[in-house]
Scaffold this active site. Structure first.
Site, PDB file in Angstrom:
ATOM      1  CG  ASN A   9       7.977   0.027  -2.146  1.00 21.12           C
ATOM      2  OD1 ASN A   9       7.786   0.543  -3.248  1.00 21.12           O
ATOM      3  ND2 ASN A   9       7.093  -0.754  -1.547  1.00 21.12           N
ATOM      4  CE  LYS A  11       4.847   1.319   0.342  1.00 21.30           C
ATOM      5  NZ  LYS A  11       4.006   0.915   1.449  1.00 21.30           N
ATOM      6  CG  HIS A  95       4.488  -4.267  -1.586  1.00 24.88           C
ATOM      7  ND1 HIS A  95       3.320  -3.781  -1.032  1.00 24.88           N
ATOM      8  CD2 HIS A  95       5.507  -3.735  -0.864  1.00 24.88           C
ATOM      9  CE1 HIS A  95       3.634  -2.980  -0.019  1.00 24.88           C
ATOM     10  NE2 HIS A  95       4.952  -2.938   0.101  1.00 24.88           N
ATOM     11  CD  GLU A  97       1.339  -0.772  -0.331  1.00 26.90           C
ATOM     12  OE1 GLU A  97       1.995  -0.370  -1.307  1.00 26.90           O
ATOM     13  OE2 GLU A  97       1.583  -0.410   0.838  1.00 26.90           O
ATOM     14  CD  GLU A 167       7.455  -4.723   2.995  1.00 21.50           C
ATOM     15  OE1 GLU A 167       8.137  -3.722   3.208  1.00 21.50           O
ATOM     16  OE2 GLU A 167       6.631  -4.805   2.077  1.00 21.50           O
ATOM     17  N   GLY A 173       2.962   1.305   6.569  1.00 26.80           N
ATOM     18  CA  GLY A 173       2.371   2.634   6.446  1.00 26.80           C
ATOM     19  C   GLY A 173       1.487   3.027   7.624  1.00 26.80           C
ATOM     20  CB  SER A 213       6.112   1.600  10.491  1.00 26.31           C
ATOM     21  OG  SER A 213       4.830   1.784   9.916  1.00 26.31           O
TER      22      SER A 213
HETATM   23  P1  PGA Z   1       6.388   1.669   5.146  1.00 30.98           P
HETATM   24  O1  PGA Z   1       6.264   0.715   3.857  1.00 30.98           O
HETATM   25  O2  PGA Z   1       7.850   1.734   5.494  1.00 30.98           O
HETATM   26  O3  PGA Z   1       5.844   3.001   4.696  1.00 30.98           O
HETATM   27  O4  PGA Z   1       5.577   1.055   6.221  1.00 30.98           O
HETATM   28  C1  PGA Z   1       7.065  -0.415   3.696  1.00 30.98           C
HETATM   29  C2  PGA Z   1       6.694  -1.150   2.427  1.00 30.98           C
HETATM   30  O5  PGA Z   1       5.504  -1.232   2.119  1.00 30.98           O
HETATM   31  O6  PGA Z   1       7.571  -1.647   1.704  1.00 30.98           O
END
Ligand code: PGA
Length: 251
Positions: A9, A11, A95, A97, A167, A173, A213
């Site tokens: 992903n 983003k 997601h 976000e 998640e 992140g 992460s």
């Molecule tokens: P990350 O993001 O691996 O940077 O923590 C995962 C995601 O949001 O899909």
């Protein structure tokens, strides 16, 4: 049988040049993979990436969002039909976000899931609890509710097509990964929830990915758990060698 999947992903990262360079780098070095590898890229690079992965077996393309209506006066939005016309096979839906910054709730997410499936796009349905819910030990109930409200209106032949990505919001992140025990606890709870409503054979068809992460240093431990079928990878999917190493650890 559930599929093993590593999905990136990206983003809102890269530009056209770095996006194509990254995909080329991964595809060139990628041997024959048994798992499914998915590139979740910004809309504007879908067409370019689609051409680069065309001849690669088990490599797929995902959008990071889509609109829930078929078409019409929705300025700036992207429909499921548009995605299909670009050889997109998967779409990330719900997601955290988007839940947070775009106020996407379970009702809207359910409509997006329906529209995606109507157009034969595989939804990668995201769920996960914020830190204060985890600290209050209410994470299982919280995630179960997201799944029930977002997915459980589906008939079993549709539900079995969905990929679920667990998640935990506090792990995205932040560099703070859930432990493999925490991931397994939630993945097992999700599979049991599906089993109670749809039966064990449907529960065994749904792939449940871990995201938050995930990196080359912790992927093997996470993927080693019985109910973890792969990962949804943010930051580490932007570095070809890290992404390849994670894919390698799933097999
Ligand atoms: P990350 O993001 O691996 O940077 O923590 C995962 C995601 O949001 O899909």
């Amino acid at each position: 049988m559930r599929k093993q999947v590593v999905a990136g992903n990206w983003k809102m990262n890269t530009d056209l040049e770095s996006a194509t360079a990254l995909v080329k780098d991964v595809v060139d070095k990628l041997g024959r993979v048994k798992c499914e590898v998915i590139f979740g890229v910004p809309y504007v690079y879908l067409q370019a990436v689609s051409k680069l992965i065309k001849s690669k077996k088990n490599v797929f393309l995902a959008a990071q969002n889509m609109h829930h209506e078929e078409s019409g006066a929705f300025t700036g939005e992207i429909s499921a039909k548009m995605l299909r016309s670009l050889d997109v096979s998967h779409v990330i839906i719900g997601h955290s976000e988007r839940r947070e910054y775009n106020q996407e709730g379970n009702d809207l997410i359910a409509k997006k899931v329906n529209k995606a499936l109507e157009h034969n796009l595989v939804p990668i349905f995201c769920c996960g609890e914020p830190l204060k819910i985890r600290e209050a030990n209410r994470h299982v109930g919280y995630v179960n509710k997201q799944i029930k409200q977002g997915l459980f209106h589906l008939p079993s032949d549709k539900l079995s097509k969905v990929i679920i990505a667990y998640e935990p919001v506090w792990a995205i992140g932040t560099g703070k990964t859930a432990s493999s025990q925490q991931a397994q606890e939630m993945h097992e709870a999700i599979r049991k929830l599906i089993s109670r409503s749809y039966g064990p054979s449907i529960a065994d068809e749904v792939s449940i990915l871990y995201g938050g992460s995930c990196n080359p240093g912790n992927a093997a431990e996470l993927f080693g758990k019985a109910d973890v079928d792969g990962g949804l990878i943010g930051g580490a999917s932007l570095k070809a060698n890290d992404f390849l190493s994670i894919i390698d650890q799933l097999g």
